[in-house]
Design an enzyme around this catalytic site. Sequence first.
Site, short mmCIF file in Angstrom:
data_model
loop_
_atom_site.label_atom_id
_atom_site.label_comp_id
_atom_site.label_asym_id
_atom_site.label_seq_id
_atom_site.Cartn_x
_atom_site.Cartn_y
_atom_site.Cartn_z
N ASN A 1 -62.00 72.60 17.82
CA ASN A 1 -62.87 72.15 16.74
C ASN A 1 -63.34 73.29 15.85
OD1 ASN A 1 -62.77 69.45 17.75
ND2 ASN A 1 -64.29 70.03 19.30
N ARG A 2 -62.58 74.37 15.84
CA ARG A 2 -62.87 75.55 15.02
C ARG A 2 -64.19 76.23 15.41
NH1 ARG A 2 -58.19 74.67 14.30
NH2 ARG A 2 -57.09 74.67 12.31
#
Length: 222
Positions: free
Chosen positions: A199-200
Amino acid sequence: MTDRDAVPLDPASMRKHYRAEGLAESDLAATPVAQFARWFQQAATEAHLFEPNAMVVSTANAEGHPGSRTVLLKHFDEQGFVFYTNYDSRKARDLAENPYLSLLFPWHPMARQVIVTGIARRTGRDETAAYFRTRPHGSQLGAWASAQSSVISTRADLDASYAELAARYPEGEQVPVPPNWGGFRVAPQAVEFWQGRENRLHDRLRYVAEADGGWRVERLSP
């Protein structure tokens, strides 16, 4: 379908889901160089990355104009990270005006990066000569043949310069160290270890040099 008819690639649609394993403060070595040694070993012997010692060297001249290029790391220890170049090259001219630079190791297959910022100083001539002697014969000749970063008319001119040197110094004969060629040692002021996460929400842990010679560790928001 011809190349002209092909649908152009959309960079915005290119996505990779990075690994879930993270990097915690408790995982870190006492110094950034020791931590770098761990990751470098893994990049070379576990991930088998192509040229894990390849790094992007970014410099800027006195006017602040930047330049980046890929260079090979040739040595590292607690004193810093060493690479070699022609002292008349653009990077060397930049460093003569502004010794601050950045090194980036882009280990993309491992979803890792290491970013070093620091000050570059020339290595001594004895250290330069010792390394030069380890280079293949052809690379030694190449250091003489290329006036790095200068404009040349044709490839043939470069090949002719190399051929002349090869005739002057045949295989087995010692090639002198070019006077305008040598190393830079980058003394780190900060070293960031970047681990890609889902999810970065990446892990970014940065060592920052302290006045007493120690290091403090900061966590950066992704």
